[in-house]
Scaffold this motif. Sequence first.
Motif, short mmCIF file in Angstrom:
data_model
loop_
_atom_site.label_atom_id
_atom_site.label_comp_id
_atom_site.label_asym_id
_atom_site.label_seq_id
_atom_site.Cartn_x
_atom_site.Cartn_y
_atom_site.Cartn_z
N LEU A 40 27.08 25.63 -25.51
CA LEU A 40 26.10 25.87 -26.56
C LEU A 40 24.77 26.22 -25.90
CD1 LEU A 40 26.64 25.61 -29.63
CD2 LEU A 40 25.04 23.72 -29.60
N VAL A 41 24.23 27.39 -26.24
CA VAL A 41 23.01 27.90 -25.63
C VAL A 41 21.95 28.07 -26.72
CG1 VAL A 41 21.99 29.74 -24.27
CG2 VAL A 41 24.39 29.12 -23.91
N CYS A 42 20.84 27.39 -26.54
CA CYS A 42 19.71 27.51 -27.47
C CYS A 42 18.51 28.05 -26.72
CB CYS A 42 19.34 26.17 -28.09
SG CYS A 42 20.69 25.28 -28.88
N ASN A 43 17.84 29.02 -27.30
CA ASN A 43 16.57 29.43 -26.74
C ASN A 43 15.52 28.40 -27.14
OD1 ASN A 43 14.11 30.87 -26.06
ND2 ASN A 43 15.33 32.74 -26.08
N GLU A 144 29.49 37.49 -34.19
CA GLU A 144 28.29 36.77 -33.77
C GLU A 144 28.54 35.27 -33.82
OE1 GLU A 144 24.85 37.97 -35.87
OE2 GLU A 144 25.16 40.12 -35.53
N ARG A 145 28.07 34.58 -32.80
CA ARG A 145 28.33 33.14 -32.70
C ARG A 145 27.04 32.34 -32.86
NH1 ARG A 145 31.36 31.06 -34.58
NH2 ARG A 145 31.65 29.27 -33.22
N ASP A 146 26.15 32.77 -33.73
CA ASP A 146 24.97 31.98 -34.05
C ASP A 146 25.43 30.72 -34.79
OD1 ASP A 146 22.40 34.13 -33.81
OD2 ASP A 146 24.41 34.97 -34.06
N PHE A 147 24.95 29.56 -34.34
CA PHE A 147 25.43 28.28 -34.86
C PHE A 147 24.26 27.33 -35.06
CE2 PHE A 147 27.22 24.02 -34.38
CZ PHE A 147 28.35 24.09 -35.18
N GLY A 148 24.23 26.68 -36.23
CA GLY A 148 23.13 25.77 -36.55
C GLY A 148 23.31 24.40 -35.93
N THR A 149 22.23 23.87 -35.33
CA THR A 149 22.22 22.54 -34.73
C THR A 149 20.98 21.79 -35.18
OG1 THR A 149 20.96 23.09 -32.74
CG2 THR A 149 23.33 23.55 -32.70
N ASP A 150 20.87 20.53 -34.73
CA ASP A 150 19.70 19.73 -35.06
C ASP A 150 18.44 20.28 -34.41
OD1 ASP A 150 20.96 18.93 -32.60
OD2 ASP A 150 19.52 17.28 -32.50
N TYR A 151 18.57 21.07 -33.34
CA TYR A 151 17.40 21.65 -32.68
C TYR A 151 16.98 22.95 -33.34
CZ TYR A 151 14.36 23.56 -29.06
OH TYR A 151 13.29 24.09 -28.40
N HIS A 226 32.76 19.25 -26.41
CA HIS A 226 34.14 19.46 -26.86
C HIS A 226 34.12 20.50 -27.98
CE1 HIS A 226 38.06 18.60 -28.70
NE2 HIS A 226 38.38 17.99 -27.58
N HIS A 227 35.14 21.34 -28.01
CA HIS A 227 35.12 22.45 -28.96
C HIS A 227 35.23 22.02 -30.41
CE1 HIS A 227 39.37 21.69 -27.98
NE2 HIS A 227 39.63 22.07 -29.20
N LEU A 228 35.52 20.73 -30.68
CA LEU A 228 35.59 20.23 -32.06
C LEU A 228 34.41 19.33 -32.42
CD1 LEU A 228 39.42 19.39 -32.29
CD2 LEU A 228 38.25 21.44 -33.10
N ASP A 229 33.36 19.37 -31.61
CA ASP A 229 32.21 18.49 -31.83
C ASP A 229 31.03 19.25 -32.43
OD1 ASP A 229 33.59 16.37 -30.88
OD2 ASP A 229 32.53 16.23 -28.96
N MET A 230 30.20 18.51 -33.16
CA MET A 230 28.90 19.00 -33.58
C MET A 230 27.90 18.60 -32.49
SD MET A 230 26.40 20.22 -35.31
CE MET A 230 27.04 20.74 -36.90
N PRO A 231 27.34 19.55 -31.76
CA PRO A 231 26.45 19.19 -30.65
C PRO A 231 25.12 18.64 -31.14
CG PRO A 231 26.52 21.57 -30.97
CD PRO A 231 27.54 21.00 -31.90
N ILE A 232 24.69 17.56 -30.55
CA ILE A 232 23.37 16.99 -30.84
C ILE A 232 22.45 17.43 -29.71
CG2 ILE A 232 22.06 14.89 -31.29
CD1 ILE A 232 24.61 13.58 -32.22
N MET A 233 21.79 18.55 -29.89
CA MET A 233 21.02 19.17 -28.82
C MET A 233 19.82 18.32 -28.40
SD MET A 233 22.81 21.74 -28.12
CE MET A 233 21.72 22.45 -26.90
N LEU A 342 16.16 13.29 -37.87
CA LEU A 342 16.92 13.88 -36.76
C LEU A 342 16.44 13.34 -35.42
CD1 LEU A 342 17.23 17.60 -37.92
CD2 LEU A 342 19.00 15.83 -37.97
N ASN A 343 15.15 13.10 -35.29
CA ASN A 343 14.62 12.53 -34.05
C ASN A 343 15.05 11.08 -33.87
OD1 ASN A 343 13.25 14.84 -33.14
ND2 ASN A 343 11.46 14.37 -34.42
N ARG A 344 15.41 10.42 -34.95
CA ARG A 344 15.85 9.02 -34.88
C ARG A 344 17.38 8.92 -34.92
NH1 ARG A 344 13.14 6.90 -40.04
NH2 ARG A 344 14.40 5.05 -39.54
N MET A 345 18.04 10.01 -34.64
CA MET A 345 19.50 10.01 -34.67
C MET A 345 20.03 8.97 -33.68
SD MET A 345 22.11 13.24 -34.35
CE MET A 345 21.08 14.19 -35.46
#
Length: 624
Positions: A40-43, A144-151, A226-233, A342-345
């Motif tokens: 997972l790559v975030c700018n 396109e593989r744009d994916f929404g995360t907490d960041y 893991h490919h089945l996880d929601m990443p917590i960036m 989200l910051n208190r996750m």
Amino acid sequence: MGCAAIFLYTNTIDFMNATVVTTVDTMTVPLSEVFFPSVLVCNINQVRKSFFSELGIYNNETFIRQVYYDFILGKSNQSYETENFQASARKRAVHEQIMKDYLAKHNQTLDTKSSITWFTHQKCKDMHVLSKWNGTKTYSFEIERDFGTDYGICCWYTPQLNFTDILEKTHEEGLHEPDWGHWFTNVPKGAKTGKDNGYTMLFDIESFDYSYYDEGSEGLKLALVHHLDMPIMRQKGFHIAPGTENQIAVTPTLMLTSQEALKRFSAEQRDCYTENEISLRYLPHNHGYRYEMSNCLFEAAFENILSRCKCAPGFHTIGGEEAMEEFDICMGANLTCMNDHLNRMGEFDHVEHNGKQVKCRSSCEDQVNSLFVTTSNYPNRKTLVYREEFCIITDRLLEKCTTFKREPLEGQYPNLCKLLEPLRFLTYCVDNEWKTPKELNCTSTHCPVVDAILDYSRDNLVMFNIFIKDPYAKRFMKDEKITKTAYIANSGGLLGLCMGFSLVSAAEILYHCMFGLFSPLCCRKKRVRERLDKVHSFPQDQMEKGLCTRHKSQTSDESCLLHNGLVQNDGRVYSVRHGHQPSFHSAQYNETRNGAPSSCPAHSLSSLANQDCNSFNYSRERVI
């Protein structure tokens, strides 16, 4: 005896209270049992300047700042008390109008709820330069593989998936979107060790387009999951600086739970869940998610945002569709509330399951990846011109100079587009190998176009190589702390130590217990038996005079004890031992005594004289 009782009691209490223990199962798990991690790559920049250039408000700082506060950052310096209806409605109208204007420029319509961050972030196709997996290079992705995360909005890459095949299957099945749940749940296991068998990626961070001032740095935020996880960036992401090449060595560790522990203990006792024991409402299996601790913590934070902030996070579009239908997108004061949660996750550790709140626990089967990162400078100014990346970057820069990105690009590199403009009409790369055109008037030591491209590359390019470090993986097993066999062995050892107890002793105790239980029932039968086995002796003269006293009366219904026994003659007396029932010889009924028929064959002297033992079977007689 008392010591044995105390020890046995303590051992039993330990067994009842003992649950599971985690130990090293093996250090040599083959890599065929390991999943290669997804990337997972975030700018770090989540708002590009060119977005405002597209809207025509590039120089309107007041309006840009208001957009930041209301739709991207939230009012971080203010409380997030519930806004009045008029203020909230006004901001939503502005938000909707901005998205409509942006989509209109791209010939699209706003037919679904979406967050503005999906339009402000730097697109994955703009950042991705090339990638290499299993010897195959990829320069662009058809999906396109744009994916929404907490960041924010990031880029998701699973190298095992072939996006060309996925797109073909999607079209064949007539689907609007790929069935990601199917594809991700069928990602194969297997990895190889070494850099050449890893995943190499090259990105352009486009630092000239930075406008997101919540972060003070530039570069990429990277996470391996893991490919089945929601990443917590905000927790798992680490920064990679531009102008570097990074070697990311991965050491996978497997976590398993034995079948015995799964069957014997509940989820609370073993402190883990299986896939069948719990499901997450907003991270469902059919959307390509699994149960895992970080997924559960994300679900808990998401549910608290819905209940306390009264809005739906706009980034979670894969799995959060139900929430977006019920709630409005978070913005303004509600966005501040969302960011705070989200910051208190991690503080929220309960999720709703089957109508009740359950505690988040680890997964009974998991793979944990440990990372070791080393960094070197990239690119090398003396060698980049001979690599294919140089031609790719040149092509991309020429393209940027024709889009809305030109304005911010020229703001940081004033002469870059002018220097590159002549290349549009020249041949400068053959098979991705740079060939300096003569028209550029470059010397062996100086070429303004090459130097400008090298300066841009040093400021914006970042490369990373992800690979498995060791040829084997470790596996930890969560198993019963005290097995039933161990409990029995411990108890037997304590009893043997204190009392000399063994299984033979247990058999003897059982025997005596059974004997004591059934002996009252056996006593009466034993007394009757002893009476029947008693030897009755009669003098010879009494036998010769006639019948025994029991047969003096022909009408007596009593039976003779001699009828059911064995007649013996010792010369002086005739003895009968009862309990034997041999066959009866009917000839004995014809014997006579004093010329008269004998009614008792056992008393016939002539019979007794002819044989020492005579058998009788008077089964009809009633024995007293």
